[in-house]
Design a protein around this motif. Structure first.
Motif, PDB file in Angstrom:
ATOM      1  N   GLY A  59       0.840  -1.190   0.000  1.00 16.54           N
ATOM      2  CA  GLY A  59       0.000   0.000   0.000  1.00 16.54           C
ATOM      3  C   GLY A  59       0.874   1.239   0.000  1.00 16.54           C
ATOM      4  N   LEU A  60       0.625   2.149  -0.934  1.00 15.67           N
ATOM      5  CA  LEU A  60       1.404   3.380  -1.038  1.00 15.67           C
ATOM      6  C   LEU A  60       0.498   4.592  -0.889  1.00 15.67           C
ATOM      7  N   ARG A  61       0.991   5.599  -0.185  1.00 15.95           N
ATOM      8  CA  ARG A  61       0.287   6.868  -0.081  1.00 15.95           C
ATOM      9  C   ARG A  61       0.660   7.741  -1.275  1.00 15.95           C
ATOM     10  N   VAL A 104       8.556   3.592  -4.381  1.00 19.18           N
ATOM     11  CA  VAL A 104       8.954   2.206  -4.184  1.00 19.18           C
ATOM     12  C   VAL A 104       9.893   1.858  -5.336  1.00 19.18           C
ATOM     13  N   ILE A 105      10.892   1.029  -5.052  1.00 21.13           N
ATOM     14  CA  ILE A 105      11.787   0.518  -6.094  1.00 21.13           C
ATOM     15  C   ILE A 105      11.431  -0.939  -6.305  1.00 21.13           C
ATOM     16  N   ILE A 106      11.148  -1.295  -7.560  1.00 22.18           N
ATOM     17  CA  ILE A 106      10.870  -2.683  -7.911  1.00 22.18           C
ATOM     18  C   ILE A 106      11.816  -3.060  -9.041  1.00 22.18           C
ATOM     19  N   ALA A 111       0.024  -5.135  -6.293  1.00 23.54           N
ATOM     20  CA  ALA A 111       0.133  -6.570  -6.050  1.00 23.54           C
ATOM     21  C   ALA A 111       1.289  -7.069  -6.908  1.00 23.54           C
ATOM     22  N   VAL A 112       2.376  -7.465  -6.257  1.00 24.90           N
ATOM     23  CA  VAL A 112       3.553  -7.976  -6.961  1.00 24.90           C
ATOM     24  C   VAL A 112       3.400  -9.487  -7.029  1.00 24.90           C
ATOM     25  N   GLU A 113       3.261 -10.023  -8.243  1.00 21.06           N
ATOM     26  CA  GLU A 113       2.913 -11.430  -8.410  1.00 21.06           C
ATOM     27  C   GLU A 113       4.092 -12.342  -8.717  1.00 21.06           C
TER      28      GLU A 113
END
Length: 131
Positions: A5-7, A12-14, A28-30
């Motif tokens: 959950g991000l405000r 975020v680093i993905i 949702a990182v699957e």
């Protein structure tokens, strides 16, 4: 599956890509991915103490897996320097754990140990109460 959950405005680093939320959002990182929330990201100029330099080396290894060998060397060097400077047995064990996790390629676990070291270092360096 990992839910994040991000405000509004939170980063975020993905897998090395920096994402910024526009509005409140849930991701949702699957698949298996290197995910690091913005509050856990350290800029190079913030790596200004031994524990923070170790954290930064682990963070870079986590978000740049293609350069893992170079980062492993930095992690081992930084952890060794910190280990030599620490007297507290639990914190020395944390340094050894960072080296072990880094050697195994588990950089996220190494970051968790580094957070403890950064907190401990901060407590040592905090100015005492003037009473």
């Amino acid at each position: 599956m990992l839910r994040i959950g991000l405000r509004d405005g939170e980063r975020v680093i993905i897998n090395g890509a920096v994402l910024r939320a526009q509005g409140r959002v849930t991701l949702a990182v699957e698949t298996a991915s290197a995910v690091l929330r913005g509050r856990d990201v350290m800029r190079a100029e913030e790596a200004n103490t031994p524990a923070r330099r170790l954290y930064f080396a682990c963070m870079m290894a986590y978000i740049e897996p293609e350069a893992a060998d170079r980062h492993r060397q930095a992690i081992a060097a930084r952890a060794g320097e910190l280990f030599a400077a620490l007297a507290h047995p639990e914190m020395r064990a944390a340094c050894l754990a960072v080296i072990g996790h880094g050697g195994a390629g588990d950089f996220y676990a190494a970051l968790a140990e580094c957070r403890r070291l950064v907190q401990y270092e901060g407590e040592l360096l905090a100015p005492g109460d003037a009473a």
